[in-house]
Design an enzyme around this catalytic site. Structure first.
Site, mmCIF file in Angstrom:
data_model
loop_
_atom_site.group_PDB
_atom_site.id
_atom_site.type_symbol
_atom_site.label_atom_id
_atom_site.label_comp_id
_atom_site.label_asym_id
_atom_site.label_seq_id
_atom_site.Cartn_x
_atom_site.Cartn_y
_atom_site.Cartn_z
ATOM 1 N N LYS A 260 0.821 -1.214 0.000
ATOM 2 C CA LYS A 260 0.000 0.000 0.000
ATOM 3 C C LYS A 260 0.852 1.260 0.000
ATOM 4 O O LYS A 260 0.423 2.305 -0.473
ATOM 5 C CB LYS A 260 -0.899 0.029 1.231
ATOM 6 C CG LYS A 260 -1.708 -1.209 1.442
ATOM 7 C CD LYS A 260 -2.815 -1.335 0.444
ATOM 8 C CE LYS A 260 -3.599 -2.618 0.668
ATOM 9 N NZ LYS A 260 -4.781 -2.719 -0.155
HETATM 10 C C1 LIG Z 1 -0.885 -7.765 2.272
HETATM 11 C C2 LIG Z 1 -2.011 -7.666 1.300
HETATM 12 N N1 LIG Z 1 -2.041 -8.521 0.279
HETATM 13 C C3 LIG Z 1 -3.040 -8.480 -0.623
HETATM 14 C C4 LIG Z 1 -4.086 -7.600 -0.513
HETATM 15 C C5 LIG Z 1 -5.142 -7.598 -1.562
HETATM 16 O O1 LIG Z 1 -4.966 -6.516 -2.445
HETATM 17 P P1 LIG Z 1 -6.211 -5.939 -3.237
HETATM 18 O O2 LIG Z 1 -7.190 -5.490 -2.220
HETATM 19 O O3 LIG Z 1 -5.659 -4.809 -4.014
HETATM 20 O O4 LIG Z 1 -6.744 -7.048 -4.055
HETATM 21 C C6 LIG Z 1 -4.095 -6.694 0.560
HETATM 22 C C7 LIG Z 1 -5.177 -5.704 0.766
HETATM 23 O O5 LIG Z 1 -5.596 -5.011 -0.062
HETATM 24 C C8 LIG Z 1 -3.019 -6.703 1.462
HETATM 25 O O6 LIG Z 1 -2.950 -5.815 2.439
HETATM 26 N N1 LIG Z 2 -6.554 -5.214 2.070
HETATM 27 C C1 LIG Z 2 -6.873 -3.859 2.193
HETATM 28 C C2 LIG Z 2 -8.334 -3.598 2.040
HETATM 29 C C3 LIG Z 2 -8.618 -2.255 1.460
HETATM 30 O O1 LIG Z 2 -8.130 -2.251 0.170
HETATM 31 P P1 LIG Z 2 -7.917 -0.983 -0.736
HETATM 32 O O2 LIG Z 2 -6.813 -1.381 -1.631
HETATM 33 O O3 LIG Z 2 -9.187 -0.744 -1.419
HETATM 34 O O4 LIG Z 2 -7.546 0.184 0.116
HETATM 35 C C4 LIG Z 2 -6.285 -3.327 3.490
HETATM 36 O O5 LIG Z 2 -5.257 -3.813 3.895
HETATM 37 O O6 LIG Z 2 -6.828 -2.449 4.101
#
Ligand SMILES: Cc1ncc(COP(=O)(O)O)c(C=O)c1O
Ligand SMILES: N[C@@H](CCOP(=O)(O)O)C(=O)O
Length: 465
Positions: free
Chosen positions: A112
């Site tokens: 993120k």
């Molecule tokens: C460590 C981790 N892996 C994978 C994901 C999944 O990613 P996305 O929500 O973009 O599919 C998340 C949360 O979004 C996460 O925090």
């Molecule tokens: N897995 C995410 C969930 C929110 O996802 P986002 O990519 O839409 O912000 C988290 O860790 O919060």
């Protein structure tokens, strides 16, 4: 470049307004009106560029001329200077033809940070240009929240409210959200799961009177700029393995579908990607949808990869828009059915377009733990549980001569209990976070009730109009 809503009934916006809008006013998600395209020659010329230079090259077309080149250049450089690895997102080989793309070298040890560090700078700039403040709300299953708080803490033009599911994030994730002393940061533990938190955030956006009164903005991947920033590492990793002259495939640990949608965008922009493989944990709505054509929500189950404990996968709407030939009416029909009955069935042609680009698989908690142990013994590499779901799924889909890049979305030290149980190794936090677990926490506990949450936000934001 202009941005249109997947539901076709919201104003078309330029880049700056799309960044501040978060969710479109018709409940849809913004997408670029068209995809920028880079030729094979363009891509060859990008090989060897440093990560920030590559980001500037790839992302400039999305700005529509709204941010001056030197300003954007500076933002990108500052954003990636916060990363603790010179390559920003390095690629590590863990087996024949299998690579791990490490996205966790940012300040909060999760992918993120890659987007959030840039988004905070973009928002600050746009708010300063427009001479105003914003109230940011975000929902998190653990990682978005910490990354957003780190990136926005102390910024003068924003108050930030992060909703996390009470008792369902890892202790490290919780402390990354609750130990900030910045006056503009508010961590809210909601009595519910991530889907409840995300639902509350969307309800706040869909309450237009509230939204306008507090000047609401969002930092979840509903915000186009989040997806945009995540496109870059698909290119950086593929170029380093010989793209565009050699295609690659990606397996992505998936929850809200933002990260893998960035891979889809990279493909539309000219990157030769053979397969995009969705990896889920027991919360396998996407794997079930690809298998059956029916998107049907079930209760969320708690797993050792808590950040993927998601059933309502927001960004799947962006894919539906694409798969339906950008038909907003079809997207409205699907989303209406989801709201009414918790399910919709993809039309046959839409499903076949999805299947043409994506595969999907799941890893349950046992398979995830076994993959952590087996990868450590085979290659000496310690996976976090989210990445392990994807390594498991990738192994079930041999990609032949095409290299498979697995996105490593978090550092194992964010989930020490699960990693130790699976491998016998308790990964330590890096030195700059070593005091985290002993710092004082500040957070409010709220029921999953929209009025209570809106009231809390109204009382604590300074951005009331
Ligand atoms: C460590 C981790 N892996 C994978 C994901 C999944 O990613 P996305 O929500 O973009 O599919 C998340 C949360 O979004 C996460 O925090
Ligand atoms: N897995 C995410 C969930 C929110 O996802 P986002 O990519 O839409 O912000 C988290 O860790 O919060």
């Amino acid at each position: 470049m202009r941005y249109v809503s997947t539901r076709g009934e919201a104003p078309v916006l330029g880049f700056s307004d799309a960044v501040l809008a978060g969710l479109a006013r018709d409940g849809g998600l913004y997408v670029p009106e068209e995809w920028p395209h880079f030729s094979a020659a363009d891509l060859r010329a990008m090989r060897g560029l440093a990560y920030p230079d590559l980001a500037v090259r790839l992302l400039t077309p999305f700005l529509g001329g709204e941010i001056a080149a030197p300003v954007f250049d500076k933002m990108v450089r500052e954003a990636y200077a916060t990363f603790r690895h010179d390559a920003v997102c390095p690629l590590v080989q863990i087996g024949p033809g299998t690579f791990v793309l490490e996205l966790f070298h940012g300040p909060t040890l999760a992918f993120k940070d890659v987007a959030m560090q840039l988004l905070a700078r973009l928002m600050d700039h746009v708010l300063a240009e427009q001479g105003r403040r914003a109230t940011i709300v975000g929902a998190t299953s653990g990682d978005t929240g910490g990354a957003a708080i780190e990136a926005f803490a102390g910024r003068e033009r924003t108050d930030i409210f992060i909703l996390f599911p009470h008792g369902r994030v890892s202790p490290v994730q919780q402390r990354q959200m609750t130990t900030s002393n910045a006056a503009n940061v508010h961590a809210l533990a909601v009595e519910g799961n991530f889907d409840d938190c995300q639902g509350l955030v969307k309800d706040m956006f869909n309450n237009h009177a509230f939204r306008d009164r507090v000047a609401l903005s969002g930092v979840n991947s509903i915000n186009w700029a989040r997806i945009m920033a995540q496109i870059v590492y698909y290119f950086s990793s593929a170029l380093s393995l010989g793209a565009p002259d050699r295609p690659v495939s990606f397996t992505v640990p998936t929850g809200n579908f933002g990260d893998i949608f960035a891979g889809y965008a990279a493909k539309k922009m000219g990157l030769p990607i053979e397969r995009l493989v969705i990896a889920t944990n027991d919360n396998d709505i996407l794997a079930r949808t690809l298998a059956s054509g029916e998107y049907r929500t079930r209760g969320v189950v708690a797993t050792t990869s808590p950040s993927m404990d998601i059933q309502v996968s927001s960004n799947f709407e962006r894919l539906l828009f694409e798969a339906s030939g950008r038909d907003a009416g079809t997207v409205r029909r699907y989303m209406g059915s989801l709201k009414q009955s918790g399910a919709f069935t993809l039309d046959a042609k839409d499903l076949s377009r999805v299947r043409a680009e994506f595969d999907a698989g799941r890893a349950d908690t046992k398979e995830t733990a076994a993959t952590i142990g087996a990868t450590l013994s085979r290659s000496g590499y310690l996976l976090d549980p989210h990445t392990a779901t994807a390594v498991h799924v990738a192994a079930t889909r041999p990609s032949g001569p095409v290299p498979m890049i697995v996105l490593a979305t978090a550092h194992p030290a964010k989930f020490p209990a699960a990693v130790e149980a699976a491998s016998g190794i308790a990964p330590a936090l890096p030195a700059w976070l070593s005091g985290l677990m002993s710092q004082e926490e500040h957070y409010a506990v709220l029921p999953s009730e929209i009025k209570m949450v809106e009231d809390y936000v109204s009382r604590h934001t300074k951005a009331v109009r």
